[in-house]
Design an enzyme around this catalytic site. Sequence first.
Site, PDB file in Angstrom:
ATOM      1  CG  ASP A  69      -1.614   7.713   1.205  1.00 36.85           C
ATOM      2  OD1 ASP A  69      -1.083   8.816   1.365  1.00 36.85           O
ATOM      3  OD2 ASP A  69      -2.154   7.349   0.135  1.00 36.85           O
ATOM      4  CG  ASP A 122      -1.956   1.053   1.233  1.00 36.14           C
ATOM      5  OD1 ASP A 122      -2.219   1.631   0.159  1.00 36.14           O
ATOM      6  OD2 ASP A 122      -2.522   1.327   2.307  1.00 36.14           O
ATOM      7  CG  ASP A 140      -1.956   2.066   6.484  1.00 34.32           C
ATOM      8  OD1 ASP A 140      -1.936   1.967   5.233  1.00 34.32           O
ATOM      9  OD2 ASP A 140      -2.460   3.035   7.078  1.00 34.32           O
TER      10      ASP A 140
END
Length: 417
Positions: free
Chosen positions: A184, A182, A367
Amino acid sequence: MESALKIFSIDAMILVQGVGNLSREHLTGWKNQSAKIAVIHPDTESAEKEARKLNGVIDFEFTAEESPGKKKKQPAEILKKVIEESRVSPKKAALVSEDPGFISGARRMGLALVIGIRQQIPGRRNLYDRGAHLVLERLEDISVYRGGDTECSFTQNLPNVFTDLNKFETPFSDRKPVFFLDYDGTLAPIVRDPSSAFLPEQTRVLLKSLARLYTVAVVSGRDMDDIKQFIGLDQLIYAGSHGFRISGPGGLYMEHEKARTLLSELDRFEQHLRKTVGKEIDGVEVERKYFAIAVHYRNAPPKTLDRIREEADHLIGCNSDFKKGRGKKILEIKPSLEWHKGKAVEWILKKLDYSDPEQYIPVYIGDDVTDEDAFRTLSDDGIGILVGTHSIPSAAHYQLRDVEQVNKFLHYMVHSA
């Protein structure tokens, strides 16, 4: 050191279907934390066998068969009886079970937490597909803590990658890793202004080095072109808008065909949201992605989400082509299609002929709650690594503390190859 991730709090009734893997110490520990215990035996013989272990510990006891030697009842029928006789609301009950039938039955009844137990890795995805919130190898991976007179908190314990590198690296001895990350909160820190989430130069150098050794893909909710611009490495595969649009080296390219037909409707939604919540609420930012609209409220006043939901519900109405999605301080409107980050990972693996689990092992690092789709997809044949924590049970196998530790992980993978 293991990191505890709090996943649920309920006025606890814990239903245990089968107790073969439960010690008396387990049951006593849960009991001491104010939990009521109900055990569902597969048959009368098992109930008699476990009598000594359960004596004085459990509150309710049931068997799955009508009487010795008779046909077993259906899981839904048994669960209904347990809930009725224990007088506990399904919304305040948790189930622990190895049985796919009980897993799906518990989800249909609306139990607050459904935990699958699967000691062998093959089969975990089946339990997730049946509706398990969480699938564990060992009951030690979840703890129960008293949170009040009747409330119990369930805490998931995910091992950090660096606590046992030997175990983590074992699958790489005969299989080549394929990395998915991922953006961000994983590669770049989360910042107040999404347009300023620049990739640290050190991370860019590590990604470039990693891509010389392995296939590397970035899978993000951001628009694909934005991710390309932030990272600026042609060697990587980019999957934007949660995988609705993918491109990579060698002419690799895909746009979800059905999603393309919904672009004009997304244009209309975007204009409406900019005129309403985008103008009315300070700190709200409306971001148009190629296949979605994201409303960021990180910098907005508290309780802003209710107003954003109201507008999103108004737009979507009875239109089954769209749905709402959640991220960290983000609400999205996106196509209501059976497509997500996990599907995108599968598409990339198949397209590159990396689907053979005996030759390749996908490693997904993320996250966000949207990364859970990928973790569940890879629960049998891959490795999921959660960065930090979030508010729902995680299907990840391991954890990394933060973006800084992700960098440490990338450095390790580059220099240990």
